[in-house]
Design a protein around this motif. Structure first.
Motif, PDB file in Angstrom:
ATOM      1  N   UNK A  83     -12.234  29.069 -27.400  1.00 37.50           N
ATOM      2  CA  UNK A  83     -12.343  28.195 -28.704  1.00 37.50           C
ATOM      3  C   UNK A  83     -13.640  27.166 -28.498  1.00 37.50           C
ATOM      4  N   UNK A  84     -13.376  26.101 -29.551  1.00 40.00           N
ATOM      5  CA  UNK A  84     -14.395  24.919 -29.272  1.00 40.00           C
ATOM      6  C   UNK A  84     -14.253  24.097 -28.130  1.00 40.00           C
ATOM      7  N   UNK A  85     -15.268  23.640 -27.404  1.00 43.85           N
ATOM      8  CA  UNK A  85     -15.346  22.761 -26.284  1.00 43.85           C
ATOM      9  C   UNK A  85     -16.046  21.460 -26.515  1.00 43.85           C
ATOM     10  N   UNK A  86     -15.704  20.598 -25.615  1.00 46.60           N
ATOM     11  CA  UNK A  86     -16.658  19.348 -25.635  1.00 46.60           C
ATOM     12  C   UNK A  86     -17.415  19.483 -24.548  1.00 46.60           C
ATOM     13  N   UNK A 105      -8.397  23.041 -28.535  1.00 48.24           N
ATOM     14  CA  UNK A 105      -7.033  23.425 -28.488  1.00 48.24           C
ATOM     15  C   UNK A 105      -6.149  22.496 -27.941  1.00 48.24           C
ATOM     16  N   UNK A 106      -6.517  21.346 -26.848  1.00 48.66           N
ATOM     17  CA  UNK A 106      -5.684  20.678 -26.304  1.00 48.66           C
ATOM     18  C   UNK A 106      -5.433  19.689 -27.250  1.00 48.66           C
ATOM     19  N   UNK A 107      -6.066  19.074 -28.300  1.00 46.74           N
ATOM     20  CA  UNK A 107      -5.805  18.129 -29.429  1.00 46.74           C
ATOM     21  C   UNK A 107      -4.431  18.727 -30.058  1.00 46.74           C
ATOM     22  N   UNK A 108      -4.766  20.022 -30.628  1.00 44.12           N
ATOM     23  CA  UNK A 108      -3.247  20.684 -31.152  1.00 44.12           C
ATOM     24  C   UNK A 108      -2.337  20.716 -30.226  1.00 44.12           C
ATOM     25  N   UNK A 119      -7.018  27.409 -33.618  1.00 43.06           N
ATOM     26  CA  UNK A 119      -7.514  25.888 -33.306  1.00 43.06           C
ATOM     27  C   UNK A 119      -8.785  25.647 -33.926  1.00 43.06           C
ATOM     28  N   UNK A 120      -8.783  25.449 -35.326  1.00 43.64           N
ATOM     29  CA  UNK A 120     -10.030  25.379 -35.988  1.00 43.64           C
ATOM     30  C   UNK A 120     -10.393  23.771 -36.139  1.00 43.64           C
ATOM     31  N   UNK A 121     -11.578  23.705 -36.658  1.00 44.92           N
ATOM     32  CA  UNK A 121     -12.289  22.283 -37.102  1.00 44.92           C
ATOM     33  C   UNK A 121     -12.742  22.489 -38.408  1.00 44.92           C
ATOM     34  N   UNK A 122     -12.987  21.427 -39.170  1.00 43.44           N
ATOM     35  CA  UNK A 122     -12.770  20.097 -38.522  1.00 43.44           C
ATOM     36  C   UNK A 122     -11.133  19.752 -38.562  1.00 43.44           C
ATOM     37  N   UNK A 123     -10.944  18.430 -37.762  1.00 39.85           N
ATOM     38  CA  UNK A 123      -9.819  17.902 -37.481  1.00 39.85           C
ATOM     39  C   UNK A 123      -9.623  16.495 -37.810  1.00 39.85           C
ATOM     40  N   UNK A 124      -8.955  16.136 -38.517  1.00 41.88           N
ATOM     41  CA  UNK A 124      -8.782  14.683 -39.111  1.00 41.88           C
ATOM     42  C   UNK A 124      -7.645  14.073 -37.933  1.00 41.88           C
ATOM     43  N   UNK A 125      -7.934  13.407 -37.348  1.00 43.15           N
ATOM     44  CA  UNK A 125      -6.796  12.914 -36.299  1.00 43.15           C
ATOM     45  C   UNK A 125      -6.417  11.427 -36.495  1.00 43.15           C
ATOM     46  N   UNK A 126      -5.288  11.030 -36.232  1.00 41.08           N
ATOM     47  CA  UNK A 126      -4.586   9.605 -36.453  1.00 41.08           C
ATOM     48  C   UNK A 126      -4.457   8.920 -35.028  1.00 41.08           C
ATOM     49  N   UNK A 127      -5.574   7.961 -34.922  1.00 39.76           N
ATOM     50  CA  UNK A 127      -5.475   7.388 -33.376  1.00 39.76           C
ATOM     51  C   UNK A 127      -4.326   6.530 -33.339  1.00 39.76           C
ATOM     52  N   UNK A 128      -3.803   6.050 -34.292  1.00 39.99           N
ATOM     53  CA  UNK A 128      -2.525   5.080 -34.058  1.00 39.99           C
ATOM     54  C   UNK A 128      -1.331   5.949 -33.659  1.00 39.99           C
ATOM     55  N   UNK A 129      -0.879   7.023 -34.668  1.00 36.87           N
ATOM     56  CA  UNK A 129       0.200   7.755 -34.154  1.00 36.87           C
ATOM     57  C   UNK A 129       0.146   8.871 -33.285  1.00 36.87           C
ATOM     58  N   UNK A 130      -1.495   9.110 -32.626  1.00 40.21           N
ATOM     59  CA  UNK A 130      -1.622  10.338 -31.950  1.00 40.21           C
ATOM     60  C   UNK A 130      -0.956  11.663 -32.469  1.00 40.21           C
ATOM     61  N   UNK A 131      -1.726  11.903 -33.628  1.00 40.52           N
ATOM     62  CA  UNK A 131      -1.264  13.053 -34.239  1.00 40.52           C
ATOM     63  C   UNK A 131      -2.424  13.703 -35.090  1.00 40.52           C
TER      64      UNK A 131
END
Length: 280
Positions: A83-86, A105-108, A119-131
């Motif tokens: 999948x997608x990589x940085x 995939x590690x985010x998921x 393991x799709x994109x885009x992903x909207x991620x909450x940095x406060x709750x880590x989810x």
């Protein structure tokens, strides 16, 4: 995790490409009643510059002046077997500045160790709750439009007929499924050509979400979808009104500045068809 290399898993008995529902469907609200309050510095986007679904989240983010409100990272244009990589060594790509991961995939898996979806994109991620808040692009841009003081406008014909239509054609595994998808793509484009013969943008004199949704597919159509997905009945340049409209949008702040032809073209040229379907 599921095997992401077998494209036949994404077709029905008729050979039609079926887009599976996204897994995370939470909602950001202005008042925080959902548990996800719209506030600056809390949310982060994981995107690909090659992917039209991810691209439109960047456009809305910039159009609405949310650059200092929502941060983002960009994956490598090339999608490997995992999948997608940085890969910050690639021009335009970045490291994961939030979690320090090497793969999407590690985010998921951080959010759900037992996750077994795509393991799709885009992903909207909450940095406060880590989810993960949401990984459905249409819902993400709607949240940016509504809960971050933006205006929402949407047309079914764009999503089914054009945005998803090119993928239904490109990923079809049966002739009838391909023929149906291609016919609907060009019927939809003909409709848009008619609309744009009487007004500047899809809903009138101002840019709305509908224009953002359409742009990310149009800008990839001639260089990618005509040849790669065999949507070759006509090119966008052959539609006088759509072609002028596309050039107008490209020169509008937020559109051309977020369009990276290198990532777009190299992604579709170097990533196998079996792997591309996770670019939603």
């Amino acid at each position: 995790t599921i095997d992401t290399t077998d494209i036949l898993k994404w077709a029905n008995e008729k050979g039609e490409f079926i887009r599976k529902p996204s897994s995370f469907r939470n909602w950001i609200t202005a008042d925080g009643s959902s548990g996800f309050k719209a506030e600056a510095g809390r949310y982060h986007l994981y995107v690909s510059l090659a992917c039209p679904w991810a691209h439109r989240t960047l456009i809305v983010r910039q159009l609405k002046g949310l650059e200092d409100v929502i941060t983002f990272n960009v994956v490598d244009y090339h999608m490997g077997p995992n999948g997608w990589r940085f890969n910050p060594a690639v021009e335009g790509a970045t490291p994961d500045t939030v979690n320090g991961f090497s793969m999407i995939r590690e985010v998921y898996f951080k959010v759900d160790p037992d996750y077994s979806g795509r393991f799709t994109i885009p992903v909207l991620y909450d940095k406060v709750n880590g989810t993960i808040v949401d990984n459905e692009s249409s819902e993400i841009i709607r949240m940016l439009n509504t809960e971050f003081n933006c205006i929402y406008s949407c047309y079914t014909i764009l999503t089914q007929g054009i945005n998803n239509g090119v993928y239904r054609a490109g990923f079809a595994t049966a002739q009838d499924a391909y023929d149906k998808a291609v016919r609907e793509v060009f019927e939809s484009l003909d409709c848009v050509e008619g609309i744009l013969s009487t007004q500047r943008y899809l809903t009138g004199a101002s840019i709305t979400e509908a224009d953002v949704r359409l742009y990310t597919t149009l800008v990839r159509f001639d260089p990618v979808y005509v040849g790669h997905f065999k949507c070759n009945k006509k090119r966008i340049v052959d539609y006088p009104n759509i072609w002028g409209y596309l050039r107008d949008l490209y020169n509008t702040p937020g559109f051309g500045s977020t369009t990276n032809r290198y990532h777009i073209e190299h992604h579709y040229q170097k990533t196998s068809v079996k792997q591309k379907r996770t670019c939603y």
